[in-house]
Motif scaffolding. Sequence first.
Motif, PDB file in Angstrom:
ATOM      1  N   ASP A  91     -15.401  12.241 -39.861  1.00  0.00           N
ATOM      2  CA  ASP A  91     -16.319  11.391 -40.610  1.00  0.00           C
ATOM      3  C   ASP A  91     -16.502  10.100 -39.819  1.00  0.00           C
ATOM      4  N   SER A  92     -17.661   9.947 -39.199  1.00  0.00           N
ATOM      5  CA  SER A  92     -17.890   8.798 -38.318  1.00  0.00           C
ATOM      6  C   SER A  92     -17.921   7.473 -39.088  1.00  0.00           C
ATOM      7  N   LYS A  95      -6.622  16.939 -33.538  1.00  0.00           N
ATOM      8  CA  LYS A  95      -8.031  17.338 -33.645  1.00  0.00           C
ATOM      9  C   LYS A  95      -8.906  16.160 -34.065  1.00  0.00           C
ATOM     10  N   LEU A  96      -8.410  15.349 -34.962  1.00  0.00           N
ATOM     11  CA  LEU A  96      -9.136  14.148 -35.373  1.00  0.00           C
ATOM     12  C   LEU A  96      -9.281  13.195 -34.183  1.00  0.00           C
ATOM     13  N   LEU A  97      -8.209  13.016 -33.451  1.00  0.00           N
ATOM     14  CA  LEU A  97      -8.250  12.155 -32.263  1.00  0.00           C
ATOM     15  C   LEU A  97      -9.294  12.653 -31.264  1.00  0.00           C
ATOM     16  N   LEU A  98      -9.301  13.948 -31.002  1.00  0.00           N
ATOM     17  CA  LEU A  98     -10.270  14.513 -30.062  1.00  0.00           C
ATOM     18  C   LEU A  98     -11.704  14.276 -30.526  1.00  0.00           C
ATOM     19  N   ALA A  99     -11.964  14.502 -31.801  1.00  0.00           N
ATOM     20  CA  ALA A  99     -13.310  14.284 -32.344  1.00  0.00           C
ATOM     21  C   ALA A  99     -13.694  12.812 -32.236  1.00  0.00           C
ATOM     22  N   TRP A 100     -12.772  11.939 -32.560  1.00  0.00           N
ATOM     23  CA  TRP A 100     -13.029  10.502 -32.498  1.00  0.00           C
ATOM     24  C   TRP A 100     -13.338  10.082 -31.060  1.00  0.00           C
ATOM     25  N   VAL A 145     -14.430  12.004 -28.413  1.00  0.00           N
ATOM     26  CA  VAL A 145     -15.684  12.530 -27.852  1.00  0.00           C
ATOM     27  C   VAL A 145     -16.900  11.857 -28.494  1.00  0.00           C
ATOM     28  N   THR A 146     -16.742  11.376 -29.716  1.00  0.00           N
ATOM     29  CA  THR A 146     -17.829  10.648 -30.366  1.00  0.00           C
ATOM     30  C   THR A 146     -17.943   9.231 -29.786  1.00  0.00           C
ATOM     31  N   ARG A 147     -16.817   8.621 -29.576  1.00  0.00           N
ATOM     32  CA  ARG A 147     -16.784   7.241 -29.074  1.00  0.00           C
ATOM     33  C   ARG A 147     -17.123   7.162 -27.588  1.00  0.00           C
ATOM     34  N   TYR A 148     -16.689   8.152 -26.827  1.00  0.00           N
ATOM     35  CA  TYR A 148     -16.904   8.173 -25.370  1.00  0.00           C
ATOM     36  C   TYR A 148     -17.537   9.506 -24.969  1.00  0.00           C
ATOM     37  N   PRO A 149     -18.848   9.648 -25.113  1.00  0.00           N
ATOM     38  CA  PRO A 149     -19.496  10.927 -24.810  1.00  0.00           C
ATOM     39  C   PRO A 149     -19.545  11.265 -23.317  1.00  0.00           C
ATOM     40  N   ARG A 150     -19.297  10.308 -22.452  1.00  0.00           N
ATOM     41  CA  ARG A 150     -19.354  10.594 -21.007  1.00  0.00           C
ATOM     42  C   ARG A 150     -17.989  10.428 -20.364  1.00  0.00           C
ATOM     43  N   LEU A 151     -17.635   9.218 -20.023  1.00  0.00           N
ATOM     44  CA  LEU A 151     -16.376   8.951 -19.333  1.00  0.00           C
ATOM     45  C   LEU A 151     -15.383   8.252 -20.253  1.00  0.00           C
TER      46      LEU A 151
END
Length: 172
Positions: free
Chosen positions: A19-20, A34-39, A41-47
């Motif tokens: 939940d963003s 899993k929550l950390l990973l989602a957070w 990839v949402t926060r840092y979509p590139r590097l």
Amino acid sequence: TNDWRDRQNQITEGLSDFDSSEQYTAADLRENRKLLLAWVVTRYPRLLPTTQQARLTDPLYYNAVCGNGNAIGNRALAKYLYATTIELFPFYLLLLIRLRYNVSTLMEMRWSDVSDQGDVIVLSPRKGRAREKRQVRSEPAGNPDNPLSLRSMLSIVESMTARSRKAAPNVW
């Protein structure tokens, strides 16, 4: 590839519950991979930031990923997001053999040089010394359930390099 797929599945599962609008704490993120990973990839979509950059500019990321306690660490987190040379090399070698290209042709090939036409995959990389000439070749795509088929190999390489290609589009 099973490890890579497992790691990608963890990201996908995390994103389905993410939940963003939620304000997560570093402890929340450290306790739920899993929550950390989602957070992340949402926060840092590139590097991802380096540890030093995170320490200076993103305390929440730093405390969740790099901080003390049961933090995953930047290197371990990067394995979820970026394929390593060791993971990609077997595919590179198999593609060299399968496609019968020389090393420079395969290394300089871009995704725009690959076209899936159903039963065949059309490859049109530039020839090494004759930059404008293309070596157009159709290769059987193969059964997608066969991990050694051309379609399967290209699919997994595309998946494994997707994030890196976003970060450095001119390299891929």
